[in-house]
Structure formats: C-alpha cells, structure tokens
Design an enzyme around this catalytic site. Structure first.
Site, PDB file in Angstrom:
ATOM      1  N   SER A 161       1.761  21.646 -47.216  1.00 37.78           N
ATOM      2  CA  SER A 161       3.220  21.615 -47.336  1.00 37.78           C
ATOM      3  C   SER A 161       3.836  20.682 -46.313  1.00 37.78           C
ATOM      4  O   SER A 161       3.337  20.540 -45.206  1.00 37.78           O
ATOM      5  CB  SER A 161       3.796  23.012 -47.128  1.00 37.78           C
ATOM      6  OG  SER A 161       5.207  22.947 -47.169  1.00 37.78           O
ATOM      7  N   GLU A 191      10.327  29.305 -50.587  1.00 37.19           N
ATOM      8  CA  GLU A 191      11.121  28.054 -50.583  1.00 37.19           C
ATOM      9  C   GLU A 191      12.203  28.115 -51.684  1.00 37.19           C
ATOM     10  O   GLU A 191      13.376  27.805 -51.431  1.00 37.19           O
ATOM     11  CB  GLU A 191      10.141  26.897 -50.810  1.00 37.19           C
ATOM     12  CG  GLU A 191      10.720  25.544 -51.128  1.00 37.19           C
ATOM     13  CD  GLU A 191       9.597  24.546 -51.491  1.00 37.19           C
ATOM     14  OE1 GLU A 191       8.620  24.418 -50.729  1.00 37.19           O
ATOM     15  OE2 GLU A 191       9.693  23.902 -52.554  1.00 37.19           O
ATOM     16  N   LYS A 235      -0.087  29.162 -50.585  1.00 36.25           N
ATOM     17  CA  LYS A 235       0.835  28.030 -50.813  1.00 36.25           C
ATOM     18  C   LYS A 235       1.820  28.366 -51.935  1.00 36.25           C
ATOM     19  O   LYS A 235       3.006  28.016 -51.868  1.00 36.25           O
ATOM     20  CB  LYS A 235       0.047  26.755 -51.144  1.00 36.25           C
ATOM     21  CG  LYS A 235       0.938  25.545 -51.471  1.00 36.25           C
ATOM     22  CD  LYS A 235       1.821  25.180 -50.314  1.00 36.25           C
ATOM     23  CE  LYS A 235       2.739  23.988 -50.421  1.00 36.25           C
ATOM     24  NZ  LYS A 235       3.245  23.467 -51.600  1.00 36.25           N
ATOM     25  N   HIS A 258       4.397  30.564 -50.455  1.00 32.85           N
ATOM     26  CA  HIS A 258       5.249  29.699 -49.620  1.00 32.85           C
ATOM     27  C   HIS A 258       6.314  29.051 -50.495  1.00 32.85           C
ATOM     28  O   HIS A 258       7.503  29.034 -50.164  1.00 32.85           O
ATOM     29  CB  HIS A 258       4.384  28.625 -48.933  1.00 32.85           C
ATOM     30  CG  HIS A 258       5.172  27.466 -48.386  1.00 32.85           C
ATOM     31  ND1 HIS A 258       5.666  26.455 -49.182  1.00 32.85           N
ATOM     32  CD2 HIS A 258       5.587  27.171 -47.124  1.00 32.85           C
ATOM     33  CE1 HIS A 258       6.339  25.591 -48.436  1.00 32.85           C
ATOM     34  NE2 HIS A 258       6.297  26.005 -47.182  1.00 32.85           N
ATOM     35  N   ASN A 259       5.892  28.523 -51.631  1.00 28.20           N
ATOM     36  CA  ASN A 259       6.849  27.842 -52.518  1.00 28.20           C
ATOM     37  C   ASN A 259       7.848  28.825 -53.125  1.00 28.20           C
ATOM     38  O   ASN A 259       9.017  28.480 -53.304  1.00 28.20           O
ATOM     39  CB  ASN A 259       6.109  27.090 -53.629  1.00 28.20           C
ATOM     40  CG  ASN A 259       5.563  25.764 -53.127  1.00 28.20           C
ATOM     41  OD1 ASN A 259       5.262  25.625 -51.951  1.00 28.20           O
ATOM     42  ND2 ASN A 259       5.430  24.799 -54.003  1.00 28.20           N
TER      43      ASN A 259
END
Ligand code: 6PG
Length: 473
Positions: free
Chosen positions: A130, A191, A184, A187-188
């Site tokens: 990222s 986000e 990940k 994480h997104n």
C-alpha cells in the site's frame, strides 16, 4: 550477453512496478524487470541508467538474468492476468523459485495459486503493498503472507524498502497462506470507510457551512495537525487547493460526483458477511460508491423528492468543531470494525494474525496511516486477543468524549437533509454494541412464527418452537 545475475525479478513495469524496482535498487539490490510492453521497458531503462537494473520484454532473457533459486515479484492487475502470467512463467521456473504476487488479488485466488504451485515445488506468496505510486517509490507499507521460512528469503529486502516509523520497518511477516492479501483487502475496506466519512464532512462544510475550497483547505489542514492527523486528511486538504489546468476553477469542482471502484472494498464487506462480522461503515461506504454512480437517477430524484427544507444558519465554526469530533468517532469505529474482522478471520482461516503488528505496519507508508493507530497499537499491546478495540480502556474513554458532538452533527444532517450514512451507521454500531439487550428476541419470534426456526429462552437451555397462532387462541 548478460553476465551478472540479478537478485530480484519484477514482472509488470507499470508505474507501481517501475517505482518498486527503483526503490529496491536504491537499497543496493540488483533487479531485473520484465514487461511485454516495450515502452515500459524503455522507461525503466531510462530511469535506471547507472543502476544494477536490467529491463527486457523477452521473458526467456528475464528468467536467465535471475539468480537461482529465483525471486520474482508480480505487479500486474489482479484477476485473470495473474494466472496468465503464472502459466507463461511456469515452464521456465525451477524447484524452489519464489513468486510474490504484490497486486490486490482476492485472497481466495491466492490460496488456489499457492496450492497449485506447491505441486511443482514453486513457492507463492501474497504480498499486499500500500501507498500508491509514491509509496512504491519511497517506502510503502508491505503486508506479506505465506510460509515463514520462505519469507525469510525476502524479509531483509522487503523491510529495507518499506516505510519506516520510529526507525521500525512498516513490513513484517503476517501469517501463512493468503493472510497478506487478506490484510491488504481489509486495509482497503478501512480506506473506503474513511474516504466516505471524510466526504460526508466535506458535504456538511460545503452545503450547510457554505465554505469555499479555500476555507475547506484551511479546515482540513488544521485538522491534519490535530486528533485527525492522517494521510487521507492531508491529501484532502491538498485536493481543495488544486487548481484545474484546463479552466480557472478549483479542480475538485470539475470532477464528476460518481465514484469508481476496483472491488477490494466490496470484497471486504462480502467476506465480513460470510464470517458474520458487523462491518457497517465499510458496507455503507461501498453502497455510497454504488449510489453515487446512479447520477442520472439522482438528478431526476432531486426534481421529485423533497427534503426537510431546513437551512443551517448557525456559526460555521461550530460545524468545524463538531465535525472534527464526529470524524474522530466514526473513523475510530471504522478501524474497530476492520480490526474485528481481522480478529475473526484470523481464527476462521487459521492465519494467527498479530493485530498489534498489523496496526504498527499501517502507521507508515499506507493509505490508512494515521495518528489514531498509535492508540490502536497500544490497545493490542495490552490485550493481544482483543476482539473489539471499542473495549480498550483508553479508546473507549475517547469515544465516550466525542460521541455527543457526533450525535449533534447527525442531528444537523437529519434537519438539513444532508446524508451522513457513514457517520450515522458508526454511532448506530456503537449504540448497538453497547446494548446488553437488543430487540433480536422479536426477530427470533418472527422466524419461529413463520418458519419454525426455533428460538432459545433466557430462563432454560435448549431450542424451542411454539405453534404461535394456535397457542395464542
Ligand atoms: C493502496 C490503495 C491501492 C489502490 C486501491 C484503490 O493501498 O495503495 O488501496 O491498492 O489505490 O485499490 O481502490 P479502488 O480503486 O477500489 O478505490
């Protein structure tokens, strides 16, 4: 004739791949890059003159240039292309070679690829990266998953090229199998949630507060120096100061209000649904991107459907104060939901994740980096198996302090008809989570009434069914 053998290979020399090659080379490693597109190869050659970097569009040449056992990173678009690349590569690889998929692949695809390549004794790691273009170039947050022994082959390089916070690398082995890509993905999802919440604050300040872009720039810049300090708040301030190159307007006002997506946010929601983990802010963020795409319908509906008609006339500085608290509340709730999904997924998929390590490698390089992660790290350091950070002593105190202003902002949203679905769902989550009693007994009664699904009682063990209308008469 190529003489030196290169330590690392990179397949896919688009912006991310090229920048990572340059980053790896900055740290003294030699890298060979491959791309079918000769213009990308030429670009890397130009950018890497005088470095230990080799670039080619011939796959055979690329493979021959690498030290064995090979370490090859893939930075190609997620999906079918990853499999196409693997299929082309496979006949050229040898036992013990390592492929690292550094794109945003779905974690279930990563599991399949690991299994398939294992049969040929080729190692495969799913590595979340990222930080966008500049992260790739100067230090991303790196989320590697796979066999720990295999990770050791690349740990020093990955930690070298990652962002550093307090001199600590924002890269560490996360767990086996597809854990890196799973982390990940979450994480997104976070986000997506934070971006939605920030957009809601923008909506309130622009429409209720009637602020121009210059004022917005100042509000977000100020917020970035306080409790909301984060990459996404920082870039939001920058966005409001950007002029359009084609007109004299602010660029933000020239951009169509229809958000696109590549899928990682909805994957997060889908998997949370599967694992039955409440993830309402992220779900709402995905829904709002979807709704934003219905531009024509929204234009028609604006002509037809009336709102409350109330106009905000109070002090706009008051809005700034309330919104700062509301954003803190709802962003923290978003992290809480994302971390609770990781907590559940860790058990379900046997990733054995260390949530403190994850919060720590998110402190630098990545899109969700923020000062809030310091307290989140401490929460997991105190209680490594904490299932919800809302229960942490320090964080719960903070949330309790800011909840009142969050409710005030929601009230302004309701009165003015400005939609605040992310902020609203964060407080609804908080209120539901802190409710020892929820009206789910009624849901159970209804399920049993029409479907004989049975219910449990609060005075004795077992499953019960009632013939509802018969017993009532
Ligand atoms: C990152 C970003 C990166 C990418 C997203 C955007 O961590 O660097 O998350 O992976 O910009 O995929 O996602 P959407 O296109 O779905 O908004």
């Amino acid at each position: 004739m190529i003489e030196i053998k290169y330590e690392y290979g990179m397949i896919g020399l688009g912006t991310m791949g090229r920048n990572l090659v340059l980053n790896i080379s900055d740290h003294g490693y030699s890298v060979a890059g491959f791309d079918k597109d000769t213009s990308q190869v030429e670009l890397l050659k130009k950018d890497s003159a005088d470095r230990k970097v080799f670039a080619t569009s011939a796959l055979n040449e690329f493979i021959k240039a690498l030290k064995t056992p090979r370490v090859i990173m893939l930075l190609v678009p997620a999906g079918k292309i990853v499999d196409e690349v693997i299929n082309e590569l496979k006949p050229l690889l040898s036992e013990n070679d390592l492929l690292m998929d550094c794109g945003n692949s779905h974690f279930t695809d990563t599991n399949t690829r690991i299994e398939q390549l294992e049969k040929s004794s080729i190692h495969f790691m799913g590595v979340g990266i990222s930080g966008g273009e500049s992260g790739a170039r100067f230090g991303p947050s790196i989320m590697p998953g796979g066999t720990k022994e295999v990770y050791k082959r690349v740990s020093v390089m990955l930690e070298d090229i990652s962002a550093k916070v307090d001199k600590k690398p924002c890269a560490t082995w996360l767990g086996p199998g597809s854990s890196g890509h799973y982390v990940k993905m979450v994480h997104n999802g976070i986000e997506y949630g934070i971006m939605q919440l920030i957009s809601e604050a923008y909506h309130v300040l622009k429409v209720a507060g009637k602020m121009n872009n210059d004022e917005l720039y100042h509000v977000f810049s100020k917020w970035n120096k306080g409790m909301l300090q984060s990459f996404l708040i920082e870039i939001t301030a920058d966005i409001f100061s950007q002029k359009d190159g084609m007109t004299n307007n602010s660029l933000i006002d020239m951009i169509i209000d229809s958000a696109k997506q590549n899928g990682t946010g909805s994957w997060t929601s889908e998997d949370a649904m599967k694992l039955q983990v409440p993830l309402s802010v992220i779900d709402m963020a995905v829904s709002m991107r979807n709704l934003s795409a219905y531009k024509k319908d929204r234009q028609a509906a604006q002509q037809k459907l009336e709102g409350p008609g109330y106009k905000f006339e109070d002090d706009k500085n008051e809005l700034v104060i309330l919104l700062e608290q509301a954003l803190y509340f709802s962003i923290l709730t978003t992290y809480a939901q994302g971390m609770s999904l990781l907590h559940a997924a860790s058990k379900e998929y046997k990733y054995n994740l260390n949530l403190e390590n994850i919060a720590s490698i998110w402190k630098g390089g990545c899109i969700v980096r923020s000062s809030m992660l310091d307290n989140i790290c401490s929460a997991f350091s105190n209680q490594p198996d904490l299932s919800n950070i809302l229960m942490d002593e320090k964080l719960s105190m903070k949330l309790m302090q800011v909840q009142i202003d969050t409710r005030k902002i929601i009230q302004i949203g309701l009165e003015t008809g400005i939609p605040l679905p992310g902020i609203m769902t964060s407080i609804a989550y908080y209120d539901s989570y802190r409710s020892a009693w929820l009206p789910a007994n009624l849901v159970q009664a209804q399920r049993d009434y029409f479907g004989a699904h049975t219910y449990e009682r609060n005075d004795r063990d077992g499953k019960f069914h009632t013939s509802w209308n018969k017993e009532r008469k």
